[in-house]
Each structure stands twice: as structure tokens, then as C-alpha cells.
Scaffold this active site. Structure first.
Site, PDB file in Angstrom:
ATOM      1  N   SER A 107       0.809  -1.221   0.000  1.00 28.28           N
ATOM      2  CA  SER A 107       0.000   0.000   0.000  1.00 28.28           C
ATOM      3  C   SER A 107       0.843   1.273   0.000  1.00 28.28           C
ATOM      4  CB  SER A 107      -0.956   0.000   1.192  1.00 28.28           C
ATOM      5  OG  SER A 107      -0.265  -0.217   2.408  1.00 28.28           O
ATOM      6  N   ASP A 329      -3.618   6.301  11.598  1.00 26.85           N
ATOM      7  CA  ASP A 329      -2.685   5.846  10.571  1.00 26.85           C
ATOM      8  C   ASP A 329      -1.496   6.792  10.502  1.00 26.85           C
ATOM      9  OD1 ASP A 329      -1.311   4.958   8.368  1.00 26.85           O
ATOM     10  OD2 ASP A 329      -3.000   5.047   6.978  1.00 26.85           O
ATOM     11  N   HIS A 332       0.884   5.405   6.442  1.00 22.36           N
ATOM     12  CA  HIS A 332       0.695   5.902   5.084  1.00 22.36           C
ATOM     13  C   HIS A 332       0.802   7.427   5.081  1.00 22.36           C
ATOM     14  CE1 HIS A 332      -1.252   1.898   5.149  1.00 22.36           C
ATOM     15  NE2 HIS A 332      -0.643   1.798   3.979  1.00 22.36           N
TER      16      HIS A 332
END
Length: 351
Positions: A107, A329, A332
Site C-alpha cells: 500500500s 494511521d 501511510h
């Protein structure tokens, strides 16, 4: 193997670990080190309005999901002794006309792929023909007016996971997707995030290398073995006179405030500014050291996109809770944001 979302001969100078681009503007006679520098405030950034890019996944679309501050968007990477050229989408598309570019990885690769698609999309007039197609593990956005395709091949480990009668097997010495990858003109590889997953989040039951089958092993050793398999594939199977190969360095996360001299902080939730200067207290991740060691043994032309150190300074640029899932998060990156700089560095090497 990957599951999920989805030229001609040209030459380049490759310098491992510190990619020096001839297109960078030097400040005096000092050597230009694109990956050594600092983040500086620049009101001309970001390079596009994320609200106008239709390709951003809900995990990375921080503005859409309520991030109130905008200052994280107004920083650009300033290398020591030279300037990193601003991304010029029209020039990039012209220079890459007819080429196929593929990001291969997890990702984090998807994060960078979406940034590139947005950078290009923002610079084109509304009448431009842009198509999207997903086939098996590959999603491709094609800028038809230039014949340029930007693909994402989802592969969490680069090496294979196969179904055997006794379960799912992570085969550290096997790559079968390479025939798909090497059809492209530019390849950008990455793997790291999934190597320490356990329990339900672990997509394999056994590890196999050679004839040995194990329930588990030291994950860093496994990571190294997989990278060695990938390096061997490049050496044996990739014509680097035709296909330009990059490996993206390990993307850092920010869950331990001690890494930026804020002991007791456990995430990036309240971070709104980069770290000043160029020093990061947390040091270089062991995984990045493994990457650099393995790449040093590759015989073919492979460039390291050495984004680890510059990204470590950006504790402010993660989605934190500003994503569709409202989960924390700090792994990311917001788009637009830091991945745009990764793609600036890629473009500096390519055009």
C-alpha cells in the site's frame, strides 16, 4: 503473488544509495546530493488540489476526511547544494511518451502511484483522454494523448504466496509475476509493511525456502531472503538497457515520539509541522539497512529511491485519523503530500 487492485531503449546514469540527477540545479561547485537536505516552507506548494483528483483512495484523502490544518501541504524538499526541479507534468509526459511505468509493492507503492496519477491529472486540460483498467493484480491509468501508462501491481512480498495442500505458503525463493513486470519501461519496487504481520492479518501459513518448510522464522531474515530472490531475478531476467529499475527505500512510520525527541507520544495525531533541519533521532530502520546491503550486490543497473531519511522528518504528513475509517494511521501518507516529493525525485532521475 499479488492480488487485488488494480518501449524503447534509453539509458541513464545509475548511482546507488545517492541518486545524483543531472537535471538538478547546482548551487556553486558542491556535489548535488538530492537525498540530503531539509524541508522548507513554500507557499507555491502543493502542486495540485487533491479535491480535484478522482484517483485518491479514502485511506489517503486527508482533506476530504476532515483534516483542518493545511500547513503540511506547504513544504518542499530542499536538497543540500542544489535544487530539486519542480515536477513538470507536461514535460514528464512528453519525455515518457509511449512508455509504461509500473509501481510494484504494497500500500506504500499504492500511495506513491496515486500521487503520480494526481500530479499528471492536474496538469492536463479537461478534454484529455484518461482511461482506467483493472486486470487481476494490476490497475492501469493511461494518459492516451501521450501513450503513457501508470500501473500499480499489488504484491505485498514481491515473492510468491501459493496454495499447497497443507496451506498457504510464502515461497522466499520464487517470483512468478516477473514476466508481467518486465513488460514495462520503468519499474518501481517496494515491500516491507507486511513482513511482521501475524494472526489473521498474516496471509500465509508456512514459509518455504528451497526444500525447507517452516511454520515461521526470523522475519528480518525472511525479508532479506526475499530481497535476495528479487535481486537475483533482476540480475538474470531484466534487460536494464530497456527497462529502468528502481527500488523504493523503506517508508517510515511515526508511532514513537522518542524518535523525534517527544518521549511519551505514541502517534502522529497532533503533529502539524516537519522536524527542523536534517537530523532524525530515531536512526535508520534496520529494514532500510537490509535494503541497501542487498542492492549493493545487484550487478544490473538499479537505483535506490532513497526516501527513508527525508520522509522520517515528516511526522506531520500522515493521515492520522483523517481517513474514511477514522483509525490512527501514522504509516501511510496524505495525498497530496510527501509521496509527491518521492515522484519528483523519480522524475528527476527519468527526465
Amino acid at each position: 503473488m499479488g492480488r487485488g487492485i488494480e518501449g524503447g531503449c534509453w539509458c541513464a546514469i545509475v548511482i546507488l544509495f545517492s541518486l545524483v540527477s543531472g537535471s538538478a540545479t547546482s548551487n556553486g561547485g558542491d556535489k548535488c546530493e538530492l537525498y540530503q537536505g531539509r524541508w522548507v516552507y513554500d507557499e507555491s506548494y502543493p502542486m495540485y488540489d487533491s479535491s480535484k483528483c478522482p484517483h485518491i483512495r479514502k485511506e489517503y484523502d486527508c482533506i476530504k476526511y476532515g483534516r483542518p490544518d493545511r500547513s503540511y501541504l506547504n513544504f518542499r524538499w530542499q536538497p543540500d547544494h542544489c535544487n530539486l526541479p519542480r515536477f513538470d507534468a507536461q514535460n514528464f509526459l512528453r519525455k515518457m511518451s509511449g512508455k509504461k511505468i509500473m509501481y510494484i509493492g504494497d500500500s506504500i507503492s499504492l500511495n506513491q502511484w496515486q500521487s503520480m496519477v494526481c500530479l499528471l491529472h492536474a496538469a492536463l486540460p479537461p478534454q484529455s483522454i484518461i482511461t482506467t483498467e483493472t486486470v487481476n493484480s494490476t490497475t492501469t491509468v493511461k494518459f492516451e494523448d501521450f501513450g503513457v501508462s501508470i500501473s500499480m501491481f499489488l504484491s505485498h512480498y514481491l515473492v510468491d504466496i501459493v496454495e499447497e495442500k497443507y496451506g498457504r505458503v510464502l515461497k522466499l525463493d520464487s517470483i512468478t509475476d516477473g514476466d508481467v513486470w518486465k513488460q514495462n519501461d520503468v519499474l518501481i519496487f517496494n515491500t516491507w509493511l507486511w513482513w511482521y504481520r501475524v494472526g489473521e492479518k498474516q496471509p500465509w501459513d508456512y514459509i518455504k525456502i528451497g526444500t525447507r518448510i517452516m511454520k515461521d522464522m526470523d522475519r528480518m531474515v525472511a525479508f532479506r531472503e526475499a530481497l535476495k530472490t528479487w535481486a537475483n531475478w533482476v540480475n538474470l531476467d531484466v534487460n536494464t538497457e530497456r527497462t529502468k529499475v528502481f527500488y523504493q527505500g523503506v517508508s517510515p512510520s511515526h508511532y514513537n515520539g522518542a524518535d523525534w525527541n517527544m518521549t511519551g507520544v505514541t502517534n502522529c495525531a497532533k503533529e502539524i509541522l516537519p522536524i527542523k533541519g536534517s537530523m532524525y533521532s530515531g536512526g535508520i530502520p534496520l529494514a532500510e539497512k537490509v535494503v541497501e546491503q542487498v542492492l549493493s550486490g545487484v550487478r544490473k543497473q538499479v537505483s535506490l529511491l532513497n526516501i527513508t531519511r527525508l520522509s522520517q522528518l515528516r511526522k506531520d504528513a500522515h493521515p492520522s485519523s483523517f481517513n474514511a475509517f477514522r483509525g490512527m494511521d501514522c504509516t501511510h501518507w496524505c495525498v497530496s503530500g510527501v509521496p509527491d516529493t518521492w515522484n519528483q525525485l523519480l522524475a528527476a532521475a527519468l527526465v
